[in-house]
Design an enzyme around this catalytic site. Structure first.
Site, short mmCIF file in Angstrom:
data_model
loop_
_atom_site.label_atom_id
_atom_site.label_comp_id
_atom_site.label_asym_id
_atom_site.label_seq_id
_atom_site.Cartn_x
_atom_site.Cartn_y
_atom_site.Cartn_z
N CYS A 191 0.95 -0.93 0.05
CA CYS A 191 -0.14 0.07 -0.23
C CYS A 191 0.91 1.29 -0.09
CB CYS A 191 -1.27 0.10 1.55
SG CYS A 191 0.12 0.44 2.81
N HIS A 235 5.03 6.98 -3.08
CA HIS A 235 6.32 6.77 -2.96
C HIS A 235 6.24 8.13 -3.61
CE1 HIS A 235 7.48 2.50 -4.07
NE2 HIS A 235 7.45 2.68 -3.63
#
Lengths: 500, 513
Positions: free
Chosen positions: A72, A205
């Site tokens: 996730c 990210h």
């Protein structure tokens, strides 16, 4: 060193067909787009040219109930980008589990006195209780930040890594962070990486990159004397010491690594990054965002490189050196020459033991392509590869690496991967902890390609030697020959269909 | 150049080589902007003081290095103990990746579970569609006999109703109408993994028992083991004992085969576990015994409501705890405890007597799940040891009271302290200010061992950095022997290390101890 081979595309296409036939229609239709066989591109072989095309859909939602291997956004932010910054305290904000399961599992090595001036292998959590869900957790977060200041005064900052409930109950972690940062005179970064955001680690990210842009850059007056050969290493998380085995080479060719993102990093290394001359990006998937931002805003150029295996290391070193001119290029050739005997000896030792062995990969967003040449340097053949959370641009880049006929699988499901491996029966599978034991039960050697199976580093020349040793010890261990009880007469396990 | 093809150095030796040491020293000096060494040293020393301990223990909001996990992990573990059962966790998908990894890293085994993969749109509109599609996919792909549904905190916060969702999914033919889909709501922000275990086992029993008529089969008993990282060794050992007694019993939830499949070329996604038929029949048992009370509070209540007698234990380990367990089983089943078991008991006691001089007066810090800590403290006292610090992050006031009662029952418990709800950063302060000889816990304790020098004995889930310990039993008399030997090995290894310096301490480096 480029191996010349082609994979059995027709066989792989048949495997895909078989696997899809087992799904309910709706799911089969969706999964079909993620599976393919690499086809020849225009000009195969020449450096920089596309060797083949990997035409799959990617970065879209996983199908419910199929056992996706993905994680996730929280995993992408706390686990990957922020977690390794060692002199900050990273608060897993929400219930206890996320922080617990990710505690110390990524092996981002660092040097420091843990709990005193560094905090990498610790689990700080707000351990949400029902009342925090009902009444909100902002007050608790304030108190947590104060308590961290009291007990861990040498922290150089904090990040607040939001878990799922935070975004659902409407907490204002930004306001808390802003106020507390002012009060304590520290950097406090709220990161909205709730696990339900996006479709995988990947959005985490991106969110983590954006948080650096918005909450770290230009917040302090950075005093730093910039030099002509200053570079940042971006997207090396120092797993098993990868970044160290890379840094040593970059320094040897005459560059100055002023920041490493984010393995073994301090906040100072993040803050000064815009002053560097060049961003060298290893994990493109997880940190290209901030490189693009630094290019636009500060004019810092960026360049992708690959430090897996001697072929790629040499090519990358030369490409990097070219950016800096003759002086660095000259040093680079010396460095390449210095390490060549080591590499020749490693290859002489291991290539005969590994030549022709087939490999299937399934990793995150970079390694499914980046490590391919390292195997090929050892004479091994990549028959299949795929990503958990790649985007279209990753599959484009993958075309530079894989051969015609290679099996390509995006966001593979447990079922597909098992069937593909059963069908292909490669000599080695490189993937993650969840895949390790099922594969080994089948009698197929396995290496974890996220954690380096508790070994490493694998980057750089020093790392390649370890990589070669590890691949050899995985494949050539005698245990694989002991699976069948001698008194039991059963047909040998073999390919589901005749292949190659 | 430190690396060579003849002798390849990996991380541990490689970065001790001079090139790397110098590189890292320069990195620190030139680029890290570290605190001055003296300040770091001062702070480190300060964390060893009573003053720091008081501040540390006064924490109200921050949790650092807790020794607990969240509910759905317990539910996934529980479901793994039933025949061909697939865990289906409704909510965000990253959680499931975490549970699977966590279980695999401990057991060194496959751990299967699926997610309904809810994302932002499901957070807004609810996850019904994910449930409907997800159950259909799981049913078709993984050929389960049962799908056990639990929840991540995301689904709990938005209030998805599992019962109605599953009914809806059946209406849409995701799975056949009569296919078993038990469920449990397992909010991560309530309790811990032991409560998730409780919820899922209860959910499964309710699914099969609700509305069924109970016909008591006298003398038969159900055993619920609880969340146990040593289930592989323990369940098999207990079955051996119960078989020796010829008791008619059913394990309700038994992951011992699921997490210990052989390597013979075949990957078994499912193996062993309590048969569905046996779960149904278990309603008729005379009694249900829980091996871990704090793992089964709601389940036992439900068994009682169903008309069964119940009893519970705190991880029956050591002499007296095993005695009590066997006597209870004997009383309920009407079966004698055979002579062979009495001899086994005698052998454990014999071993304890042989080694008592090395164990008497040793001080311990013990942490872990509430029932385990109770069991270890009790066994430690049986060996003449003193459980100085007893800590359970997921222990509450009821556990604290029970612990205090236990400790008051023995002179070896008189100086013991009970730390309910505290974490391992608190334990660090306790070990610095009131040191002990040995620390008993799980792999996370290695950071305490490093910082405080207290030798760590790994006897509790999760154990990531040592292999195969979980394959051996801790429960029963045989298990007691294993625990005893493990503790003794740690003591002797430490003593040998401390007395091995040639010409300095090795006068005490005795051959016989």
């Amino acid at each position: 060193m480029s191996l010349d081979y082609e994979n059995d595309g027709a066989f792989h296409a048949k495997l895909i067909e078989e696997v899809l036939s087992q799904y309910p229609d709706k799911a089969a239709k969706r999964r079909k787009k993620h599976l393919s066989v690499a086809k020849s591109g225009d000009e195969a072989g020449e450096e920089g040219e596309v060797v083949s095309e990997c035409d799959v859909k990617s970065n879209i939602k996983s199908i419910p109930g199929v056992m996706t291997i993905r994680g996730c956004a929280y995993a992408g932010s706390k686990g990957v980008v922020w977690g390794p910054i060692k002199d900050m305290v990273h608060i897993s904000h929400g219930p206890v589990g996320c922080g617990q399961y990710s505690w110390s599992q990524r092996r981002n090595y660092y040097v420091g006195t843990t709990g005193i001036d560094t905090f990498g292998t610790m689990q700080f959590t707000s351990d949400f209780q029902e009342k925090d869900i009902v009444f909100g957790g902002d007050k608790k977060l304030e108190q947590i930040i104060d308590e961290i200041e009291g007990l861990f005064p040498l922290n150089n900052g904090m990040s607040v890594q939001s878990e799922c409930p935070i975004g659902l109950i409407g907490d204002d972690t930004e306001a808390v962070s802003r106020n507390k940062a002012k009060e304590h005179g520290k950097t406090i970064v709220p990161v909205r990486c709730e696990g339900f955001r996006g479709v995988s680690q990947s959005l985490g990210h991106h969110i983590a990159n954006d948080a650096i842009r918005d909450w770290v850059f230009e917040k302090k007056n950075v005093e730093f004397e910039a030099g002509p050969y200053d570079v940042n290493v971006i997207g090396d998380y120092n797993i098993g010491g990868d970044a160290w085995a890379s840094r040593i080479l970059l320094e040897e060719i005459g560059l100055r690594v002023v920041g490493n993102w984010s393995g073994d990093a301090t906040l100072a290394e993040i803050e000064r990054a815009p002053k560097a001359k060049l961003n060298l990006i290893h994990c493109y998937r997880s940190m290209n965002y901030i490189c693009r931002h630094m290019e636009e805003k500060y004019g810092v150029a960026w360049m992708e490189y690959n430090f897996f295996g001697p072929s790629q290391i040499e090519a990358s070193l030369r490409k990097i050196a070219k950016h800096f001119g003759p002086e660095i290029e000259e040093k680079t050739e010396k460095v390449i020459g210095k390490y060549r005997p080591l590499i020749d000896a490693v290859i002489a030792k291991y290539r005969p033991r590994l030549e022709g062995n087939t490999v299937m990969l399934y990793v995150g967003g970079l390694r499914p392509r980046h490590v391919i040449t390292a195997y090929e340097d050892l004479g091994m053949v990549i028959v299949g590869t795929g990503y958990e959370f790649a985007h279209n641009d990753d599959y484009q880049r993958t075309g530079h690496y894989v051969r015609n006929g290679t099996l390509i699988y995006d966001d593979v499901t447990g079922y597909e991967l098992e069937k593909f491996i059963e069908g292909v029966r490669p000599n080695l599978v490189g993937s993650g902890i969840k895949e390790k034991y099922p594969v080994q039960k089948m009698g197929i050697p396995f290496r974890q390609m996220h954690s380096w199976d508790y070994s490493g580093p694998y980057h750089g020349y020093d790392g390649f030697a370890i990589f070669a040793r590890d691949v050899d010890l995985a494949i050539n261990n005698p245990v694989w020959g002991l699976y069948d009880a001698p008194w039991k007469k059963s047909p040998r396990r073999g390919r589901a269909m005749a292949a190659e | 150049m430190p690396q060579s093809a003849e002798k390849i150095l990996d991380h541990a030796p490689l970065f001790r080589e001079p090139e790397y040491r110098q590189m890292l020293a320069e990195k620190k000096l030139n680029f890290e902007c570290p605190h001055p060494d003296q300040i770091v040293t001062d702070q480190r020393e300060f964390t060893k003081t009573w003053e720091y301990r008081e501040k540390n223990l006064a924490r109200e909001a921050l949790v650092v290095n807790p020794a607990k996990a969240c509910q759905p992990l317990g539910a996934v573990f529980a479901a793994a103990g039933f025949e061909r059962t697939m865990s289906f966790v409704h909510g965000s998908q990253g959680c499931v990746a975490y549970y699977r990894s966590h279980l695999s890293r401990h057991f060194k085994e496959p751990a299967s579970a699926v997610s309904s993969s809810m994302t932002e749109d499901a957070a807004v509109f609810g996850g019904l569609k994910n449930m409907v599609d997800g159950l259909a996919n799981t049913y078709q792909l993984y050929d389960p006999k049962m799908i056990a549904v639990s929840t991540t905190c995301m689904a709990e916060v938005i209030g998805d109703d599992l019962h109605s969702f599953i009914e809806n999914a059946k209406d849409e033919n995701s799975v056949p109408r009569d296919f078993d889909v038990p469920f449990a709501h397992t909010p991560a922000f309530v309790g811990s993994h032991v409560d998730g275990y409780d919820g899922m086992v209860k959910g499964i029993l309710e699914h099969f028992w609700k509305g069924q008529e109970r016909r008591e089969a006298a003398g038969t008993i159900n055993i619920i083991p609880g969340f146990d990282g040593f289930c592989v060794g323990n369940n098999r050992e207990l079955k051996r004992l119960l078989d020796l007694m010829s008791v008619s019993y059913t394990f309700i939830q038994d992951a011992s085969d699921q997490f210990d499949t052989p390597s013979d070329g075949e990957y078994r996604m499912y193996d062993g576990g309590t048969k569905i038929e046996d779960v149904k029949k278990a309603l008729n048992a005379e009694a249900t015994l829980s091996l871990q009370y704090y793992n089964t509070r709601k389940t036992l209540e439900y068994c009682e409501q169903s008309g069964q007698e119940t009893a519970s234990f705190h991880y029956p380990l050591g002499v007296q705890a095993t005695d009590e367990f066997l006597m209870k089983v004997s009383a309920l089943s009407g079966k004698e405890i055979p002579e062979t078991i009495r001899l086994e008991r005698g052998r454990l006691v014999d071993a304890m007597a042989d080694s008592q001089s090395w164990l008497h007066g040793k001080k311990y810090a013990i942490y872990g799940d509430p029932d385990f800590v109770y069991a270890m403290a009790r066994f430690v006292m049986e060996t003449g040891g003193e459980p100085t610090h007893c800590l359970a992050t997921n222990g509450a006031s009821a556990w604290e009271a029970e612990m205090k009662e236990l400790l008051a029952s023995s002179p070896f418990g008189k100086d013991a302290q009970v730390w309910a709800g505290k974490d391992l950063w608190a334990m660090r302060s306790l070990l610095f200010t009131e040191p002990v000889d040995l620390l008993i816990g799980n792999s996370y304790g290695k950071y305490l061992e490093r910082d405080t020098g207290t030798p760590l004995i790994r006897l509790m889930f999760p154990i990531f950095d040592r292999h195969h310990h979980h394959r051996f039993a801790l429960m029963g008399y045989q298990g007691g022997l294993r625990v005893l030997t493990t503790i003794l090995d740690k003591i002797f290894d430490k003593l040998d290390r401390e007395t091995s310096e040639t010409g300095v301490t090795d006068y005490s480096y005795d051959l016989t101890r």
